[in-house]
Scaffold this motif. Structure first.
Motif, PDB file in Angstrom:
ATOM      1  N   GLU A 103      16.217  21.905 -59.124  1.00  0.00           N
ATOM      2  CA  GLU A 103      15.381  22.002 -59.977  1.00  0.00           C
ATOM      3  C   GLU A 103      15.334  23.371 -60.659  1.00  0.00           C
ATOM      4  O   GLU A 103      14.532  23.609 -61.652  1.00  0.00           O
ATOM      5  CB  GLU A 103      13.971  22.049 -58.908  1.00  0.00           C
ATOM      6  N   ARG A 128      12.361  14.760 -68.104  1.00  0.00           N
ATOM      7  CA  ARG A 128      11.969  15.572 -66.817  1.00  0.00           C
ATOM      8  C   ARG A 128      11.048  14.884 -66.182  1.00  0.00           C
ATOM      9  O   ARG A 128       9.785  14.763 -66.775  1.00  0.00           O
ATOM     10  CB  ARG A 128      11.566  16.860 -67.153  1.00  0.00           C
ATOM     11  N   PHE A 157      14.390  22.814 -67.911  1.00  0.00           N
ATOM     12  CA  PHE A 157      15.193  21.567 -67.354  1.00  0.00           C
ATOM     13  C   PHE A 157      16.177  22.192 -66.310  1.00  0.00           C
ATOM     14  O   PHE A 157      16.480  23.432 -66.227  1.00  0.00           O
ATOM     15  CB  PHE A 157      15.938  21.190 -68.365  1.00  0.00           C
ATOM     16  N   SER A 158      16.395  21.381 -65.456  1.00  0.00           N
ATOM     17  CA  SER A 158      17.759  21.519 -64.336  1.00  0.00           C
ATOM     18  C   SER A 158      18.691  22.223 -64.919  1.00  0.00           C
ATOM     19  O   SER A 158      19.308  21.606 -65.975  1.00  0.00           O
ATOM     20  CB  SER A 158      17.853  20.201 -63.701  1.00  0.00           C
ATOM     21  N   GLY A 161      21.832  20.051 -64.037  1.00  0.00           N
ATOM     22  CA  GLY A 161      22.054  19.146 -64.945  1.00  0.00           C
ATOM     23  C   GLY A 161      22.045  19.250 -66.330  1.00  0.00           C
ATOM     24  O   GLY A 161      23.011  18.779 -66.909  1.00  0.00           O
ATOM     25  N   ASP A 180      16.086  14.674 -65.078  1.00  0.00           N
ATOM     26  CA  ASP A 180      15.738  15.636 -63.971  1.00  0.00           C
ATOM     27  C   ASP A 180      14.728  15.104 -63.101  1.00  0.00           C
ATOM     28  O   ASP A 180      13.368  15.182 -63.594  1.00  0.00           O
ATOM     29  CB  ASP A 180      15.391  16.923 -64.735  1.00  0.00           C
ATOM     30  N   SER A 182      13.722  16.215 -59.508  1.00  0.00           N
ATOM     31  CA  SER A 182      13.929  17.088 -58.270  1.00  0.00           C
ATOM     32  C   SER A 182      12.638  17.920 -57.914  1.00  0.00           C
ATOM     33  O   SER A 182      11.517  17.995 -58.674  1.00  0.00           O
ATOM     34  CB  SER A 182      15.006  18.361 -58.812  1.00  0.00           C
TER      35      SER A 182
END
Length: 696
Positions: A103, A128, A157-158, A161, A180, A182
């Motif tokens: 995350e 997301r 955003f992650s 990722g 994403d 998480s």
């Protein structure tokens, strides 16, 4: 007029999940499922790139069809009856899931400002999944939307990722879609189907409910309202920074300021039952090598809030509106202009609203060093600090805080995140999954050997797309920084890493080793660029067939040879020490199972491990601790994964066992029952520093 309204309603009756939308990416090279709801019996037609398919909705209004493969790369327009999704690309779709290290946002990563500023990739699309405000039993959709990759969409955003996707984009030159999905602090059980857990012999004894009460969402909502009301009535706000105006940050003399040895929670240093504000100050003699450079200052965890100054200039501060200790490490950049010869005063204003207060780290958590990472002296900030109480607040207790009703949804309840954040995405066509999780499961690392493969197989079965690639990050090095209250915990993180490595026995799995990029006093290492790159190496080599090295030296076997142990590896070509000074991080034991530091030398694609005075070695371990010294890499610079040659009993094999190591001056441990609230003292009588076990 009536007929027009009815016709419009009919045309708009087709609904699709949120994962379908403008700017989405459809997986190339395979059939693409579409699904949703419509009026019972209604004909639903999906069209894209010259392809078309249709199906009639069932009596319950649900429909599903597959079409394709859809030719790429687009952009295309997808029509579903009268609905239109525009700017749709065809490429590679990956899900990025796990807990807080997945995350962790792009903007938080090392050089995150530059990463955000340059995140302009029209062919990369981001989705997301938002955390649901209320966790439900089997919801039908998630909240989120697709967006082209821009600084605005990439910011939150992650990071893992994003950097994984950016690497694929550069190497494959195909559209990349990233989802994403998480949630920080969550256990793997939460991401696994409850029915799967309930059917497992390993987890059946946990009494995992297959279904949850129908009134659970409403029960959860009521509890949240009660909790919000309690916090509102017990809110403890900072009374205001008076000390800065009085010169506490810089000029005020320290006459009448007592001293306290830090790191230490102030309750342990004599300020018992103090809630309020305390200032801490320490003058530091900077070595010449640090003057004129930006510095990296680490203060360890602070409970609850801090405002930190150097020579009267604020350099940082963290204060979340919470009523529990915010025990996360503080780390601030000190500008070069503050590094004057003969003058370096650190002042920290600490506000604590309830419970434990102070600068509560373990030894080794407070230091100054060059921020650019170049070699130079590290100055410890530990020792005596002058302190002054600015304000005190009446002590309150949280014993009357509303407790959740039995079984109330929490993000780590078994199956809850599978239901609320994953299942609504299934069966959206994907290439694979990247995963960063495990920190929340370290106390039961042995069970993770069963749980993690169970979860992966569960996802694959639910998706119905075969053994899609499942790539994961092995936990980074980390020394738990929050107060250990005189106890050294044994190294359960090594056992969780071992459980992760054992999962590689599943087909189409890959493990990015991160044992060298962690930060010993921060559970969230900021170098997510390298983590994303290492995951991408696995994907590029194993999924996309590129001829590249994708992993570091991997333990393959061992043989005892007289007074030495020879270790063999896969991917060991060009093995070397990561930094000058030779190999370290190896330990060796004889039949007594007592491990001592070992010497290792490279012999071709194997290692020979010995220790002076040990004539009959039995077992070798490498990087086997929470925060190990890791030194072995291959020609590609990729680190060796931690390993052990023995199969001796694991510390976490029995979840109800507590293992502690006494520290000098500590005579026992106090255990508190979570059911009765009673406490009992367990003395360390007759126990020398070494392994001790207690059962709850």
């Amino acid at each position: 007029m009536t007929s027009i309204v009815l016709t419009t309603a009919l045309l708009l009756s087709v609904e699709l999940p949120a994962v379908f939308g403008d700017h989405m990416v459809l997986q190339e090279g395979r059939k693409v499922p579409f699904w949703g709801t419509a009026a019972p019996g209604e004909k639903v037609t999906v069209s894209v790139a010259g392809l078309s398919a249709n199906v009639n909705a069932g009596e319950n209004g649900r429909w599903r069809l597959e079409m394709g493969p859809v030719p790429g790369p687009g952009p295309h327009t997808v029509t579903v009856n009268e609905r239109r999704y525009t700017d749709v690309l065809v490429g590679e779709v990956w899900i990025a899931s796990g807990q807080s290290n997945m995350e962790f946002m792009v903007s938080q990563a090392v050089r995150g400002d530059l990463a955000v500023e340059t995140a302009r990739h029209p062919k990369m699309r981001l989705f997301r999944v938002k955390h649901p405000a209320i966790l439900h039993d089997h919801p039908t959709d998630v909240e989120g939307s697709w967006a082209a990759c821009t600084p605005e969409s990439a910011h939150g955003f992650s990071a893992v990722g994003y950097f994984f996707g950016r690497e694929l984009l550069g190497k494959l030159d195909k559209p990349i879609g990233l989802i994403d999905n998480s949630w920080g602090g969550t256990r793997a059980e939460a991401w696994t189907n409850r029915k799967t857990l309930a059917a497992s012999a390993e987890f059946k004894a946990d009494g995992v409910p297959v279904t949850l009460p129908a009134d659970m969402p409403e029960s959860f909502r009521r509890h949240e309202q009660e909790l919000s009301a309690w916090y509102a009535s017990h809110s403890r706000r900072d009374p205001g920074n008076q000390g800065e105006g009085l010169g506490y940050a810089s000029a005020a003399p320290q006459v009448g300021w007592p001293t306290m040895v830090l790191p230490n929670c102030w309750e342990k240093a004599g300020l018992v039952d103090l809630d309020g504000v305390v200032w801490f100050r320490r003058r530091v003699a900077l070595p010449p090598e640090l003057i004129g450079h930006d510095l990296d200052m680490r203060l360890g965890p602070v409970a609850d809030c801090d405002t930190t100054y150097v020579n009267g200039v604020k350099v940082g501060g963290v204060c979340k509106e919470v009523t529990y200790p915010n025990l996360w490490p503080r780390r601030y950049r000190v500008p070069a202009e503050a590094t004057q010869p003969g003058q370096f005063l650190v002042a920290v204003r600490v506000y604590d609203g309830v419970g434990t207060g102070g600068m509560c780290g373990d030894p080794g958590s407070m230091s100054l060093a060059r921020a650019d990472g170049k070699e130079g002296p590290t100055v410890s900030l530990e020792g005596e600090w002058a302190y002054k109480i600015e304000a005190t607040l009446p002590v309150i207790s949280d014993k009357d805080k509303p407790q959740p009703p039995p079984g109330t949804f929490k993000p780590s309840v078994a199956g809850v995140l599978y239901d609320n954040m994953l299942a609504p995405l299934i069966p959206f066509a994907i290439r694979g999954v990247i995963w960063y999780q495990g920190e929340a499961n370290v106390s039961q690392a042995y069970r993770y050997r069963t749980l993690f493969p169970l979860m992966i197989n569960d996802w694959r079965a639910a998706w119905g797309q075969g053994d899609f690639p499942f790539l994961f990050v092995q936990l980074a090095n980390f020394r738990r920084p929050w107060p250990s209250f005189g106890l050294r915990r044994e190294d359960t993180w090594a056992e969780l890493r071992e459980a992760q490595a054992m999962t590689l026995s599943l087909p189409q799995t890959g493990m990015a080793v991160a044992i060298d990029v962690g930060e010993r006093d921060d559970i969230h290492p900021r170098n997510k660029q390298e983590v994303g790159r290492r995951l991408a190496l696995w994907a590029l080599a194993r999924t996309y067939g590129q001829a590249i090295e994708y992993r570091g030296p991997t333990f393959a076997g061992y043989k005892v040879q007289a007074n030495a142990v020879r270790i063999s590896f896969q991917s060991g070509q060009g093995m070397r020490a990561a930094i000058p000074g030779g190999l370290f991080g190896f330990t060796i034991a004889g039949a007594d199972r007592v491990f001592v530091d070992a010497q290792a030398r490279i012999d071709g694609e194997s290692l020979v491990v010995t220790a002076p005075g040990l004539s009959k070695p039995v077992a070798v371990r490498y990087a086997w601790s929470d925060d190990p010294e890791a030194s072995l890499v291959n020609a590609a610079g990729l680190p060796a994964a931690p390993f052990r040659t023995d199969t001796w009993a694991e510390m976490t094999r029995h979840a109800g066992e507590i293992r502690v190591l006494p520290r000098p001056g500590v005579t026992g441990v106090r255990l508190k029952s979570t059911s009765s609230g009673s406490t009992r003292e367990l003395p360390f009588e007759g126990v020398s520093p070494g392994r001790s076990s207690f059962r709850r």
